[in-house]
Design an enzyme around this catalytic site. Sequence first.
Site, PDB file in Angstrom:
ATOM      1  CB  ALA A 115      58.495  88.022 -32.851  1.00 11.56           C
ATOM      2  CE  LYS A 116      51.675  92.654 -29.513  1.00  9.97           C
ATOM      3  NZ  LYS A 116      52.092  94.049 -29.273  1.00  9.97           N
ATOM      4  CB  VAL A 117      59.066  88.052 -27.891  1.00 11.18           C
ATOM      5  CG1 VAL A 117      59.648  87.163 -26.801  1.00 11.18           C
ATOM      6  CG2 VAL A 117      58.983  87.308 -29.211  1.00 11.18           C
ATOM      7  CG  PHE A 172      52.093  89.882 -25.658  1.00  7.63           C
ATOM      8  CD1 PHE A 172      51.369  91.060 -25.750  1.00  7.63           C
ATOM      9  CD2 PHE A 172      53.484  89.957 -25.656  1.00  7.63           C
ATOM     10  CE1 PHE A 172      52.013  92.290 -25.829  1.00  7.63           C
ATOM     11  CE2 PHE A 172      54.136  91.174 -25.728  1.00  7.63           C
ATOM     12  CZ  PHE A 172      53.401  92.343 -25.816  1.00  7.63           C
ATOM     13  CE1 TYR A 189      55.407  95.816 -26.706  1.00  4.69           C
ATOM     14  CE2 TYR A 189      56.305  93.694 -27.349  1.00  4.69           C
ATOM     15  CZ  TYR A 189      55.487  94.774 -27.607  1.00  4.69           C
ATOM     16  OH  TYR A 189      54.757  94.816 -28.774  1.00  4.69           O
TER      17      TYR A 189
END
Length: 320
Positions: A154-156, A34, A160
């Site tokens: 990596a914005k996984v 994202f 988060y």
Amino acid sequence: MADNFIWLRGEIVRQSQAFVNVLSPAAQFGLNVFEGIRCYWNAEDGVLYAFRLRDHLHRLLQSSRIVSFKSPYSVAEIERSFRHAIEANDFLCDTAVRLTLFGDGEGSWSSCEPISMFIAPMPRARTDLRKIPKFAACVSSWERINDNVLPPRAKVGANYINGRFAHLQARRDGYDLPIFLGADRKVAEGAGACLFMVRSGELITPPTTSSVLDSITRDTVIRMARDIGIGVRERTIDRTELYLADEIFLCGSAAEISPIVSVDRFEVGRGEPGPLTVDMLRRYLAVASGADGRYPDWRTAVNRTKAGSRSQNELEARGR
């Protein structure tokens, strides 16, 4: 809750009608990549500017590559859909947009076809310069994920949860925000935001190899600071250096530039947002909104009033 329009799988639907299969890899395992993108309203120009839109979209596809998603969308296609979502809501105000590629249908983390996308805009005001918030932080006992565990670059979605553990611990212990150390016990970043400290008038930030996101806002701060003659060093930071810093701030698309006024109850500077932090926040918001016309490639007009129907070239020609 506002029932805004969302772009989902090629269609504009109401938020209340945007459904994802509960057995999808996204719902079961957090298998998505994202971007959070901020858009800033410029009332004088009558234009809503998305900040560093294409940089965010390129990073989205880089995240997709790292998690072995075969994105069915190109950067140009995503940008068109992004505009469509904004225009469907006719947002003419500061706006935050969550843009997510996710494993759809039913499947496991190894078989996640098809890949779908949603784009969800929502009004969100920028930091009020008249009431700049200040935050008390702690060094978390939770360790930041690293490149050999869950790659931070990596914005996984699943990554988060690491930040959630640290954030909840900080709040339970009476702080506002956490600061992570990495596996090397050096300072990494906050929960969803990169860290800068100020010592002797110089900005210092951990390198991108210190378990931090390759942050677009971090890059923005570095480039703006260097352009106005402020020294910037990218190096590892020890925990106790935070206790001796003149100023500390976190930065990110959501955080913008957020002053840290204490760490582990050690007061930072005078316990108030520092002058360099405040100056960088003002400059950042001015550039992002187009009030400062420098860095025109960082702004993409995604909606405008009829009065603001002048082209971007016309705005630049008048020295914006």
